[in-house]
Write a protein that holds these residues in place. Structure first.
Motif, short mmCIF file in Angstrom:
data_model
loop_
_atom_site.label_atom_id
_atom_site.label_comp_id
_atom_site.label_asym_id
_atom_site.label_seq_id
_atom_site.Cartn_x
_atom_site.Cartn_y
_atom_site.Cartn_z
N LEU A 103 0.86 -1.18 0.00
CA LEU A 103 0.00 0.00 0.00
C LEU A 103 0.89 1.23 0.00
N VAL A 104 0.72 2.08 -0.99
CA VAL A 104 1.52 3.29 -1.10
C VAL A 104 0.82 4.39 -0.33
N GLY A 105 1.51 4.94 0.68
CA GLY A 105 0.92 5.97 1.52
C GLY A 105 0.87 7.32 0.83
N GLY A 106 1.97 8.07 0.90
CA GLY A 106 2.00 9.39 0.30
C GLY A 106 3.11 9.53 -0.71
N ILE A 107 2.92 10.44 -1.67
CA ILE A 107 3.95 10.75 -2.66
C ILE A 107 4.14 12.26 -2.72
N PRO A 108 5.33 12.73 -3.05
CA PRO A 108 5.55 14.17 -3.16
C PRO A 108 5.00 14.70 -4.49
N SER A 113 5.25 -19.59 -6.25
CA SER A 113 5.27 -18.23 -5.75
C SER A 113 3.89 -17.75 -5.29
N SER A 114 3.89 -16.94 -4.23
CA SER A 114 2.67 -16.25 -3.82
C SER A 114 2.42 -15.08 -4.77
N LEU A 115 1.27 -14.44 -4.61
CA LEU A 115 0.92 -13.28 -5.42
C LEU A 115 1.22 -11.99 -4.66
N TYR A 116 1.53 -10.95 -5.42
CA TYR A 116 1.90 -9.65 -4.85
C TYR A 116 1.20 -8.56 -5.66
N PHE A 117 0.50 -7.68 -4.97
CA PHE A 117 -0.17 -6.55 -5.61
C PHE A 117 0.32 -5.25 -4.99
N LYS A 118 0.28 -4.17 -5.78
CA LYS A 118 0.65 -2.84 -5.31
C LYS A 118 -0.54 -1.93 -5.54
N TRP A 119 -1.14 -1.41 -4.45
CA TRP A 119 -2.40 -0.68 -4.54
C TRP A 119 -2.32 0.67 -3.83
N ILE A 120 -3.31 1.50 -4.20
CA ILE A 120 -3.59 2.73 -3.46
C ILE A 120 -5.10 2.82 -3.27
N TYR A 121 -5.50 3.61 -2.29
CA TYR A 121 -6.93 3.81 -2.04
C TYR A 121 -7.46 4.91 -2.95
N LEU A 180 2.48 4.41 -11.65
CA LEU A 180 1.39 3.82 -10.87
C LEU A 180 0.06 4.08 -11.58
N TYR A 181 0.02 3.63 -12.81
CA TYR A 181 -1.14 3.94 -13.66
C TYR A 181 -2.33 3.03 -13.41
N SER A 182 -2.11 1.93 -12.72
CA SER A 182 -3.20 0.96 -12.55
C SER A 182 -3.11 0.32 -11.18
N VAL A 183 -3.33 1.14 -10.16
CA VAL A 183 -3.11 0.65 -8.80
C VAL A 183 -4.30 0.89 -7.87
N HIS A 184 -5.38 1.49 -8.36
CA HIS A 184 -6.54 1.71 -7.50
C HIS A 184 -7.10 0.35 -7.07
N TYR A 185 -7.24 0.17 -5.77
CA TYR A 185 -7.53 -1.17 -5.24
C TYR A 185 -8.84 -1.75 -5.74
N LYS A 186 -9.84 -0.90 -5.95
CA LYS A 186 -11.13 -1.43 -6.38
C LYS A 186 -11.07 -2.02 -7.79
N THR A 187 -10.17 -1.46 -8.61
CA THR A 187 -10.01 -1.98 -9.97
C THR A 187 -9.55 -3.42 -9.96
N PRO A 215 -1.68 12.34 -0.14
CA PRO A 215 -2.05 11.04 0.43
C PRO A 215 -2.74 10.15 -0.59
N LEU A 216 -2.14 9.00 -0.86
CA LEU A 216 -2.77 8.02 -1.74
C LEU A 216 -3.49 6.94 -0.93
N THR A 217 -2.97 6.66 0.25
CA THR A 217 -3.61 5.69 1.16
C THR A 217 -3.30 6.12 2.59
N THR A 218 -4.30 6.66 3.28
CA THR A 218 -4.10 7.00 4.68
C THR A 218 -4.14 5.72 5.51
N PHE A 219 -3.76 5.83 6.77
CA PHE A 219 -3.78 4.66 7.65
C PHE A 219 -5.20 4.12 7.81
#
Length: 847
Positions: free
Chosen positions: A477-482, A745-753, A767-774, A497-501
């Motif tokens: 989960l990516v939190g914040g980016i500048p 191997s297990s699976l690994y995803f990279k998401w933002i809220y 990070l063009y395709s990371v919205h978790y709902k998608t 903020p891309l994903t708050t706590f």
């Protein structure tokens, strides 16, 4: 109001400038040169059970050196060739026996085939040359063998160490030449002396004419000088008085090599402290036993190289038109630069310093034991230059670069490119351990098993606790980016903020509701200014995500939910060089003195000097402990490795690896749950989980197959997953699932809220395709498939992997369960059972 705001901003800027100047000029706590690790003269570990004696079984053409009950070592005193007889009676040789009859190799290559050492060196102008231990040492009678209790030491002096011509001065003044030589023996030896010394360039100095001084002429001139009473003191005086400033050093190099037996291993070690080279001819590379175990034209089998997850190069594969395989262990050194931006983000670096070769019913596996951080692995097929297939290691001893010097004159500006060299050599020994596998283990799976056992027995890998939980689902989960913004025309960076706590809780809870209860969450961009955070010598949790209290509550929440949390930290790379950690003080230097840059898959960063790493880690651990967390994700340590080549404070790459290991020991002592990115071999002792693990090879033309060597070593011992499914180069989710099933191997995803649009106009547009709902539904479906198949074998090692047909592979686990994967777009028959197109079949004890 605007006036008040402007005044406030001005005050802040002035105050901030003062703080900036103070921080800029304050020295940073760093390791001094005397505190840097010196890894020379470290004798390799030996088996305590060994009992040494002379070999009981002779070997034709060689002298027996020593036997330890498992292996016997022999050598040929005429060629310095080495041979090892294993416990099954097979003989492994350092050099092919039939090089003289090779119809493909030219004279130069035949000389290499007969050598145990190859060196590459340069002159000060950057002109590179090489020497071989056979032609430049053995044939000159300059290789000295010394047997000792556990083996044999051979000291190779490469290059003609002493010549008869050295008894004559290179230059002598006309006055002294007349007085000391011509006046005494000039008439008797005139016909020889007029050819031997010329003063065409300078009438006041005679210069030795080396081009003609040979055979009878040389003999007669030496005789003349001796008869004239010319002494060693005269020689020294003339050479010193008439030096031109140019190097008179000879191209003579000393390389001591020690061959020992240790249990079932044959160890070849270059003794670093004994290496000698002339200052005018920097020693760049040393290749060790380049033809040990080489296979001929009639052999069947393959060479294994650890390219990405692993590659097979079939023996005699007919690919001699392609470049030979060559890759540096642990990837390129970001502290050096060859003049090009060669940090290709698509290249999977070598993660494990191991290689091997298999022929019909036998195999050897070679483990680079010392100096791996400066090693490269080479593979060459027969008919490229000779009749032999070979795989071996070389070691970078002194690195070189190009530097540009600009000058201005009346004719305009000019730029001159000159070579520059590492200020001092690598402080390490260089060794390779060879083990010889029995017929039933003579495969890349057998090599991987042996390497795993080697790591375990040396405390470099730990068996993870058997888990009854479901297969782990890895999530970043990516939190914040500048993001660049401005206030009243003043630019600044704000954290978006891309994903708050709290939002991270929402995602975790939804996954649990969908049946994914075994979660390992990597949290990036949570402190010190978001994903591209400031130096990690302290911890300031980003307020836009929820601040320190929100972070602490999130840690407590994950603990209550049984979710493993790994806050991500970049210790060894800098994303901003202002304030305390300026480029001048903190960033590693190239050999050409410029500040270094390194590519991090998606963007550039600057490598922190390894001298500063201990203080950074200490500062972080002290600040982090107040949160009570047990987990951490280390972004760069164990993934990329850089030296620092600044003058007067060189940290070579082997030292950098040692510093990294010492800091990992410190981090692991406080934070036992460690996740690594990439997973170089030296981090396996500390990491419980690895993401971004290599899931294929690099597709080099010379290679024939990608194999899961990396996974066979780790499965059941360290949890792992490849690149994020939603950002991977694999075409679709189904293909990724199939690869995961084949590689265990297990699976690994990279998401933002947040919505994907939040990354526009930032440095994070990848990070063009990371919205978790998608991805939620696809992730749940893919996970259910993979977990159902791999869940009951997640704690078991892979014992076999084989290719059944084109694009059809079978993986076998301890206990007998098999997984057959068909990547074809058509159905295939496997042992009477059909496997659908782009599908898999579970068999064995897993049916």
């Amino acid at each position: 109001m605007k006036r008040i705001v402007s005044i406030a901003i001005a005050v802040v800027l002035v105050f901030g400038s003062g703080l900036y100047l103070y921080a800029k000029n304050k020295p940073l706590p760093a390791l001094s040169p005397s505190e840097l690790p010196d890894l020379r003269d470290r004798e390799p570990q030996v088996s305590a059970a060994d009992r040494y004696a002379k070999p009981a079984v002779p070997l034709e053409g060689m002298e027996g050196v020593v036997s330890n009950g498992q292996l016997s070592l022999y050598y040929d005193p005429n060629t310095m060739a080495i041979a090892v007889r294993d416990k099954e009676g097979r003989v492994w040789r350092s050099n092919p026996a039939s090089t003289a009859d090779d119809q493909i190799a030219n004279a130069s290559v035949k000389d290499q085939l007969s050598s145990q050492i190859l060196i590459n060196f340069s002159d000060k102008n950057g002109q590179q040359s090489y020497k071989t231990s056979y032609q430049d040492s053995v044939q000159l009678k300059q290789a000295v063998a010394e047997p000792f209790e556990r083996g044999l030491k051979v000291t190779y002096t490469l290059g003609k160490a002493k010549s008869e011509i050295d008894a004559l001065p290179k230059r002598i003044s006309a006055e002294r030449y007349q007085k000391l030589i011509l006046d005494k023996v000039g008439k008797k030896y005139k016909r020889y002396l007029v050819q031997a010394y010329l003063n065409d360039k300078n009438k006041d100095v005679y210069e030795r004419n080396d081009e003609t001084l040979a055979a009878l002429l040389l003999k007669k001139v030496i005789e003349a000088f001796q008869e004239a009473g010319y002494t060693a003191e005269d020689l020294k005086k003339d050479n010193e008085e008439n030096s031109t400033g140019e190097s008179d050093e000879k191209q003579v190099f000393t390389i001591p090599v020690e061959y020992t037996l240790s249990g079932d291993q044959f160890v070849a070690r270059i003794i670093g402290s004994g290496i000698q080279y002339p200052a005018s001819y920097p020693l760049l590379d040393i290749a060790l036993l380049p033809y040990f175990g080489a296979a001929g034209l009639q052999e069947q089998g393959y060479m294994f190289v650890p390219d990405g997850s692993g590659s097979l190069i079939y023996l005699n594969n007919g690919k001699e038109r392609y470049d030979s395989f060559e890759q540096p262990v642990y990837g390129d050194d970001g502290g050096t630069w060859n003049g090009e931006n060669d940090d290709d983000p698509t290249v999977e670096p070598i993660r494990m310093p191991v290689y091997g070769i298999k022929t019909a019913d036998s195999a050897l596996v070679a483990i680079i034991d010392q100096g791996a951080a400066v090693a490269s692995i080479h593979g060459e097929v027969a008919r490229k230059r000779s009749s032999f297939n070979s795989v071996y290691a070389s070691f970078k001893y002194i690195s070189d670069e190009k530097a540009s010097l600009a000058s201005t004159s009346q004719s305009g500006s000019q730029t001159k490119v000159i070579p520059v060299f590492q200020q001092r050599p690598v402080y390490s020994d260089f060794s390779v351990r060879y083990a010889f596998l029995p017929e039933d283990k003579a495969s890349y799976a057998g090599m991987a098993e042996y390497y795993r056992n080697y790591l375990l027995s040396n405390g470099l890998l730990n068996k993870k606790k058997d888990s009854e939980d479901d297969l782990p689902f890895y999530l970043e989960l990516v939190g914040g980016i500048p993001k660049r913004k401005s206030l009243l025309g003043v630019p600044y960076k704000a954290i978006v903020p891309l994903t708050t706590f709290d939002q991270a809780r929402t995602i975790i809870a939804e996954l649990k509701e969908r049946g994914i209860t075994s979660q390992k969450v990597r949290l990036s961009g949570w402190f010190n200014g978001g994903y591209s955070h400031k130096a990690a010598d302290g911890v300031k949790v980003d307020g836009v995500l929820g601040g320190a209290s929100g972070f602490k509550e999130f840690i407590d929440y994950t603990r209550q939910q049984g979710v493993d949390l790994y806050p991500d930290v970049s210790f060894t790379h800098l994303y901003a060089t202002d304030g305390k950690y300026t480029e001048a003080k903190a960033v590693s230097r190239y050999i050409n003195h410029e500040a270094a840059w390194v590519w991090e898959r998606t963007d550039w960063a600057q490598p922190l000097s390894p001298r500063l790493l201990p203080s950074i880690v200490d500062g972080f651990l002290n600040a982090y402990k107040r949160f009570g967390a047990a987990g951490i994700s280390v972004r760069n340590i164990g993934n990329q490795l850089e030296g620092d080549y600044r003058n007067g404070a060189v940290v070579d790459r082997v030292q950098s690896e040692e510093i990294d290991k010492r800091q990992l020991e410190k981090i692991g002592g406080q934070l036992p749950d460690m996740m690594a990115d990439g997973g170089n071999a030296y981090i396996l002792k500390y990491a419980k989980d690895i993401v971004e693990a290599p899931m294929s090879n690099n597709g080099d033309n010379i290679a024939d197959e990608a194999v899961p060597f990396y996974q066979i070593v780790l499965h059941g011992y360290v949890g792992y997953a490849g690149a994020p499914v939603n950002l991977a180069r694999i075409a679709d989710v189904q293909s990724y699932v199939l690869k995961s099933l084949e590689y265990g191997s297990s699976l690994y995803f990279k998401w933002i809220y947040a919505d994907n649009s939040e990354v526009r106009n930032t440095d994070f547009q990848y990070l063009y395709s990371v919205h978790y709902k998608t991805w939620m539904n696809k992730a749940v479906e893919a996970y259910r498939t993979v977990s159902a198949v791999l869940g009951d074998v997640q704690n078991k090692p892979i014992v076999a992997h084989e290719k059944l047909a084109d694009n059809v592979y079978r993986t076998t686990y301890e206990g007998g369960k098999t997984i057959t994967v068909n990547y074809n777009d058509y159905e295939v028959d496997v042992g009477g059972t059909s496997v659908s197109a782009n599908d898999f079949l579970v068999g064995g004890n897993g049916r």
